[in-house]
Design an enzyme around this catalytic site. Sequence first.
Site, PDB file in Angstrom:
ATOM      1  N   SER A 149     -97.090 -40.561 185.081  1.00  0.00           N
ATOM      2  CA  SER A 149     -97.701 -40.516 183.757  1.00  0.00           C
ATOM      3  C   SER A 149     -96.638 -40.138 182.736  1.00  0.00           C
ATOM      4  CB  SER A 149     -98.842 -39.488 183.734  1.00  0.00           C
ATOM      5  OG  SER A 149     -99.472 -39.460 182.478  1.00  0.00           O
ATOM      6  N   GLN A 184     -95.813 -34.573 188.364  1.00  0.00           N
ATOM      7  CA  GLN A 184     -95.169 -33.316 187.979  1.00  0.00           C
ATOM      8  C   GLN A 184     -93.675 -33.283 188.299  1.00  0.00           C
ATOM      9  OE1 GLN A 184     -96.658 -30.936 186.253  1.00  0.00           O
ATOM     10  NE2 GLN A 184     -98.685 -31.875 186.302  1.00  0.00           N
ATOM     11  N   ALA A 213    -101.589 -42.097 185.063  1.00  0.00           N
ATOM     12  CA  ALA A 213    -101.507 -41.926 186.508  1.00  0.00           C
ATOM     13  C   ALA A 213    -102.849 -42.149 187.189  1.00  0.00           C
ATOM     14  CB  ALA A 213    -100.972 -40.534 186.843  1.00  0.00           C
ATOM     15  N   CYS A 251    -107.400 -30.413 183.970  1.00  0.00           N
ATOM     16  CA  CYS A 251    -108.383 -31.455 184.270  1.00  0.00           C
ATOM     17  C   CYS A 251    -109.691 -30.886 184.813  1.00  0.00           C
ATOM     18  CB  CYS A 251    -107.794 -32.438 185.286  1.00  0.00           C
ATOM     19  SG  CYS A 251    -106.296 -33.250 184.712  1.00  0.00           S
ATOM     20  N   HIS A 275     -96.854 -38.749 179.680  1.00  0.00           N
ATOM     21  CA  HIS A 275     -96.956 -37.534 178.854  1.00  0.00           C
ATOM     22  C   HIS A 275     -96.567 -36.263 179.603  1.00  0.00           C
ATOM     23  CE1 HIS A 275    -100.888 -35.614 180.124  1.00  0.00           C
ATOM     24  NE2 HIS A 275    -101.061 -36.811 180.651  1.00  0.00           N
ATOM     25  N   ASN A 285     -99.658 -29.831 190.847  1.00  0.00           N
ATOM     26  CA  ASN A 285     -99.825 -29.568 189.424  1.00  0.00           C
ATOM     27  C   ASN A 285    -100.307 -28.160 189.105  1.00  0.00           C
ATOM     28  OD1 ASN A 285    -102.177 -30.945 190.721  1.00  0.00           O
ATOM     29  ND2 ASN A 285    -103.207 -30.340 188.828  1.00  0.00           N
TER      30      ASN A 285
END
Length: 368
Positions: free
Chosen positions: A192, A176, A72, A312, A194, A148
Amino acid sequence: MIYLDYQATTPLAPEARDAMLRWLDGPDGAGFGNPHSPHRMGRQAAAAIELARDRVAALFPAGGKVIFTSGATEAVNLAMRGTRSHRSGSDGGEGAISVSAIEHAAVLDTAKSLGRCHELNVAKNGQCNTKQDLPADTRLVAVMQVNNEIGTIQPTVDWHRKAKESNALYLCDVVQAFGKMEVTGADMIAVSAHKLHGPKGIGALWIRNGLELDEVQTGGGQESGLRSGTLSPALCAGFGAAAHEAKERMSADMDHVEKLWTRARDLFDGWDINGSEEARYRGNLNIRRKGLDVNRLMSECRTVMFSAGSACASGSGRPSHVLKAIGLSDKQAKNSIRLGFGRYTTMDDLEAAAKQINDAARSQGVLQ
């Protein structure tokens, strides 16, 4: 160990793993071909990628194309940098980017690096305030679908409309939300793999039909000339399988998460919740207790995997910018933890984790 950090990453789905294995095979399996080669092995690999692209595209609105990226973050960069010429300022410079104050660092930091950046304020419930006006020089608006850190669902339909009315483009980070709920409309959407039980190292940017982006990453001209580089058939296949599984299981997954949420609210009775309880993805429980030492809590609950904030930003020592944006003090932000659960979380897991966390909080004297 009990895993309750689904916002950071999700367990790889067995279906995604199985889909990847063929394209990791060596000479005997002949699944290692370059998808951009014209021979049979290359064409087979290319066909696997296109199947994956179709499966990922099925989770997006109709009327757009999917560009595979490394994740992402790259998708966000491609969107923001690839539209720099849109609505240039009267002085010949680029227009500004308006972003909500609770965007992921990939959005916030990229927007700030590109010049003029306006932060849109957020209400105490964690939703970006739609009553505010967009600055006149805005060329691109970025407001995510689900936050997130606190899980709040944003009024993306309203922000898309406001962007259109201002002749600005709209970029939505749906990392998300992707595979968990219906994706709302936008000009560009970043995702993304994962975060929906796919592999790490791959994501996508969806671009609506009719929108042309400038080339950002030069080279061989792959991915419609927008993202050069050899694609990984294994990663694409894993992403596609995870997306297909998510689409098939979306309703069942949502029901399971709702049950976990309801139980979690009982198990963590007495904790304060951060962000809206109603306009929220139920797989995200961000809570706090006054006086809680989160580092000590995590040390005493080593078999429970949860977060003190966004993965992150962990280790920075700074209070969460999201929790600060909704009006929490530094102390309140640092008294907060985030629990994330989903498809593979069992009720037994949740109950056992809650007991450990609550017992550890009681040992600190912050919970009765």
